[in-house]
Design an enzyme around this catalytic site. Structure first.
Site, PDB file in Angstrom:
ATOM      1  N   LEU A  34       0.820  -1.219   0.000  1.00 25.09           N
ATOM      2  CA  LEU A  34       0.000   0.000   0.000  1.00 25.09           C
ATOM      3  C   LEU A  34       0.856   1.272   0.000  1.00 25.09           C
ATOM      4  O   LEU A  34       0.395   2.318   0.451  1.00 25.09           O
ATOM      5  CB  LEU A  34      -0.994  -0.004   1.180  1.00 25.09           C
ATOM      6  CG  LEU A  34      -1.999  -1.173   1.189  1.00 25.09           C
ATOM      7  CD1 LEU A  34      -2.977  -1.037   2.378  1.00 25.09           C
ATOM      8  CD2 LEU A  34      -2.822  -1.228  -0.109  1.00 25.09           C
ATOM      9  N   ASP A  51       5.280  -6.309   2.283  1.00 22.64           N
ATOM     10  CA  ASP A  51       6.266  -5.717   1.381  1.00 22.64           C
ATOM     11  C   ASP A  51       7.180  -6.822   0.859  1.00 22.64           C
ATOM     12  O   ASP A  51       7.602  -7.692   1.632  1.00 22.64           O
ATOM     13  CB  ASP A  51       7.081  -4.698   2.193  1.00 22.64           C
ATOM     14  CG  ASP A  51       7.896  -3.787   1.295  1.00 22.64           C
ATOM     15  OD1 ASP A  51       7.794  -2.568   1.452  1.00 22.64           O
ATOM     16  OD2 ASP A  51       8.659  -4.311   0.442  1.00 22.64           O
ATOM     17  N   PHE A  73       3.112  -7.279 -10.020  1.00 20.74           N
ATOM     18  CA  PHE A  73       3.002  -5.882 -10.469  1.00 20.74           C
ATOM     19  C   PHE A  73       3.733  -4.909  -9.552  1.00 20.74           C
ATOM     20  O   PHE A  73       3.722  -3.704  -9.822  1.00 20.74           O
ATOM     21  CB  PHE A  73       1.525  -5.448 -10.489  1.00 20.74           C
ATOM     22  CG  PHE A  73       0.663  -6.182 -11.467  1.00 20.74           C
ATOM     23  CD1 PHE A  73       0.474  -5.709 -12.750  1.00 20.74           C
ATOM     24  CD2 PHE A  73       0.011  -7.357 -11.100  1.00 20.74           C
ATOM     25  CE1 PHE A  73      -0.338  -6.385 -13.653  1.00 20.74           C
ATOM     26  CE2 PHE A  73      -0.804  -8.042 -11.989  1.00 20.74           C
ATOM     27  CZ  PHE A  73      -0.970  -7.557 -13.272  1.00 20.74           C
ATOM     28  N   ALA A  75       6.193  -2.535  -8.096  1.00 19.93           N
ATOM     29  CA  ALA A  75       7.420  -1.891  -8.607  1.00 19.93           C
ATOM     30  C   ALA A  75       7.361  -0.400  -8.358  1.00 19.93           C
ATOM     31  O   ALA A  75       6.284   0.192  -8.262  1.00 19.93           O
ATOM     32  CB  ALA A  75       7.577  -2.133 -10.108  1.00 19.93           C
ATOM     33  N   TYR A 141      14.937   2.753 -14.024  1.00 21.29           N
ATOM     34  CA  TYR A 141      13.688   1.990 -14.033  1.00 21.29           C
ATOM     35  C   TYR A 141      13.759   0.871 -15.071  1.00 21.29           C
ATOM     36  O   TYR A 141      13.554  -0.314 -14.765  1.00 21.29           O
ATOM     37  CB  TYR A 141      12.510   2.928 -14.317  1.00 21.29           C
ATOM     38  CG  TYR A 141      11.225   2.197 -14.611  1.00 21.29           C
ATOM     39  CD1 TYR A 141      10.708   1.273 -13.706  1.00 21.29           C
ATOM     40  CD2 TYR A 141      10.530   2.420 -15.806  1.00 21.29           C
ATOM     41  CE1 TYR A 141       9.529   0.580 -13.986  1.00 21.29           C
ATOM     42  CE2 TYR A 141       9.360   1.745 -16.085  1.00 21.29           C
ATOM     43  CZ  TYR A 141       8.872   0.824 -15.178  1.00 21.29           C
ATOM     44  OH  TYR A 141       7.711   0.138 -15.458  1.00 21.29           O
ATOM     45  N   HIS A 189       1.940  11.065 -14.801  1.00 22.35           N
ATOM     46  CA  HIS A 189       1.606  10.571 -16.140  1.00 22.35           C
ATOM     47  C   HIS A 189       0.799  11.582 -16.949  1.00 22.35           C
ATOM     48  O   HIS A 189       0.039  12.369 -16.391  1.00 22.35           O
ATOM     49  CB  HIS A 189       0.858   9.240 -16.032  1.00 22.35           C
ATOM     50  CG  HIS A 189       1.748   8.143 -15.535  1.00 22.35           C
ATOM     51  ND1 HIS A 189       1.577   7.553 -14.315  1.00 22.35           N
ATOM     52  CD2 HIS A 189       2.853   7.592 -16.077  1.00 22.35           C
ATOM     53  CE1 HIS A 189       2.541   6.654 -14.142  1.00 22.35           C
ATOM     54  NE2 HIS A 189       3.323   6.659 -15.189  1.00 22.35           N
ATOM     55  N   ILE A 207       4.256  20.572 -20.871  1.00 25.02           N
ATOM     56  CA  ILE A 207       4.724  19.615 -21.887  1.00 25.02           C
ATOM     57  C   ILE A 207       6.243  19.545 -21.744  1.00 25.02           C
ATOM     58  O   ILE A 207       6.935  20.558 -21.910  1.00 25.02           O
ATOM     59  CB  ILE A 207       4.344  20.071 -23.302  1.00 25.02           C
ATOM     60  CG1 ILE A 207       2.820  20.047 -23.479  1.00 25.02           C
ATOM     61  CG2 ILE A 207       5.024  19.191 -24.347  1.00 25.02           C
ATOM     62  CD1 ILE A 207       2.351  20.434 -24.875  1.00 25.02           C
ATOM     63  N   PHE A 208       6.725  18.350 -21.443  1.00 25.91           N
ATOM     64  CA  PHE A 208       8.160  18.204 -21.194  1.00 25.91           C
ATOM     65  C   PHE A 208       8.927  18.053 -22.504  1.00 25.91           C
ATOM     66  O   PHE A 208       9.232  16.955 -22.936  1.00 25.91           O
ATOM     67  CB  PHE A 208       8.422  17.007 -20.279  1.00 25.91           C
ATOM     68  CG  PHE A 208       7.805  17.163 -18.909  1.00 25.91           C
ATOM     69  CD1 PHE A 208       7.992  18.329 -18.183  1.00 25.91           C
ATOM     70  CD2 PHE A 208       7.024  16.152 -18.358  1.00 25.91           C
ATOM     71  CE1 PHE A 208       7.415  18.490 -16.921  1.00 25.91           C
ATOM     72  CE2 PHE A 208       6.453  16.299 -17.104  1.00 25.91           C
ATOM     73  CZ  PHE A 208       6.642  17.471 -16.389  1.00 25.91           C
TER      74      PHE A 208
END
Ligand code: UDP
Length: 331
Positions: A34, A51, A73, A75, A141, A189, A207-208
């Site tokens: 969590l 964990d 999932f 990560a 990542y 995101h 906007i990157f």
């Protein structure tokens, strides 16, 4: 293969997996620390709060239960953050995976579906990326996920682990009718940020970078609905029933949209212009990531249902307009 453990099932993609699995007759158990997931998103099975770095807690989670397969999932998954905090990424994504694999081995669970990423490829040298594209991650990542994939190959040889790594391109969309969608306390995101700027009078969307070598200068990504990702995981379970070894598949729609194109499509979904400003490039962002998913279609029988951008954006918009009570305060 009906009893599955979904590690990270309180998170964005994991919760959609749990919904799909329960709707298709699987018994679901969710294991999640969590840290970024939400107890409120665990609606289709028992939640074990643990964990992957806590090996005793992992052992307790497996003891007395019999899982046919695990979906992993858990990560840390933010490219920019991984560049500034690499140790956390390698610890969580590599050590956490090793701990899970070792616990699975001790409990004789021999099938794993692993969340991997387009970030394993780095800067593309082909227009459309298939599984044979060179793997040269440009951020921690992607490197951490590629290391975990390598571990899965070694685990197949040493311990007979069967695995499928699914390399997602850009997960998007929501299932508001089932009370789940993207809900990050720290939202980085593009699609949720675009929709949030349509909902609030906060600072304009950034906007990157608009100086990338793409048609309009902004980054191009391949957006795939989370429900389609969930479908692919279920197909991967069937695939492992028939295939030994470690396998990997790319999952995307095969169509790229620039940041400007996403903003324009979102503006027509929400019915108003979305203000933005141009900011510097974000560290670790390749200019273009578009998938070839032919292998997943041919070998898994994957048939994505959400093939156009607008319905994906509409599902996300319905979610962000009416979020549940547990939706985090965002910064
Ligand atoms: N992006 C952006 N503004 C934002 C968030 C993202 O311009 O507020 C850009 C980002 O630089 C990348 C694309 O949108 O080029 C998709 O980023 P996202 O974080 O959604 O996914 P990623 O491709 O990093 O997994």
């Amino acid at each position: 293969m009906r009893d599955i453990l979904i590690c990270g099932g309180a998170g964005y993609i994991g919760s959609h997996m749990a919904q799909w699995a329960a709707a298709h007759g699987y018994t679901v158990t969710v294991l999640d620390n969590l840290s970024t997931g939400h107890a409120g998103a665990v609606r289709w099975g028992e939640l074990i709060q643990a964990d992957l770095l806590d090996t005793s807690a992992l052992e307790r989670a497996f003891k007395g239960r019999r899982f046919d397969a695990v979906m992993h999932f858990c990560a840390r998954s933010l490219v920019g953050e991984s560049v500034s905090r690499p140790y956390e990424y390698y610890t969580n994504n590599v050590t956490g995976t090793l701990n899970l694999l070792e616990t699975m081995r001790r409990h004789e669970v021999s099938k794993l579906v692993f969340s991997s990423t387009a970030a394993v490829f780095g800067n593309p040298i082909h227009d459309v990326i298939d599984e044979n594209h060179p793997k040269a991650p440009i951020n921690p990542y992607g490197a951490s996920k590629l290391m975990a994939e390598r571990v899965l190959a070694d685990a197949a040889h040493a311990h007979g682990l069967r695995s499928v790594a699914l390399r997602y391109f850009n997960a998007a969309g929501a299932l508001p009718e089932h009370g789940i969608g993207e809900a990050h306390a720290c939202e980085t995101h593009l699609i949720p940020n675009v929709l949030r700027s349509a909902l609030t009078d906060g600072p304009a969307l950034k906007i990157f970078g608009d100086d990338y070598p793409t048609s309009d200068g902004t980054c191009v990504r391949d957006y795939v609905h989370v429900q389609d990702l969930a479908q692919a995981h279920a197909l991967a379970l069937d695939f492992m029933g028939e295939h030994e070894g470690a396998h990997a598949f790319n999952l995307g729609n095969g169509q790229g949209f620039s940041v400007h194109e996403v903003i324009a499509a979102a503006a027509s979904v929400v019915g108003k212009a979305i203000p933005f400003e141009i900011a510097p490039q974000r560290a670790g962002d390749p200019p273009k990531l578009v998938a070839s998913s032919s292998k997943a279609r041919e070998q898994l029988g994957w048939r994505p249902q959400w093939t156009a951008l607008t319905p994906i954006l509409e599902s996300a918009w319905r979610w962000h307009r009416a979020p549940p009570s547990w939706f985090p305060n965002q910064n």
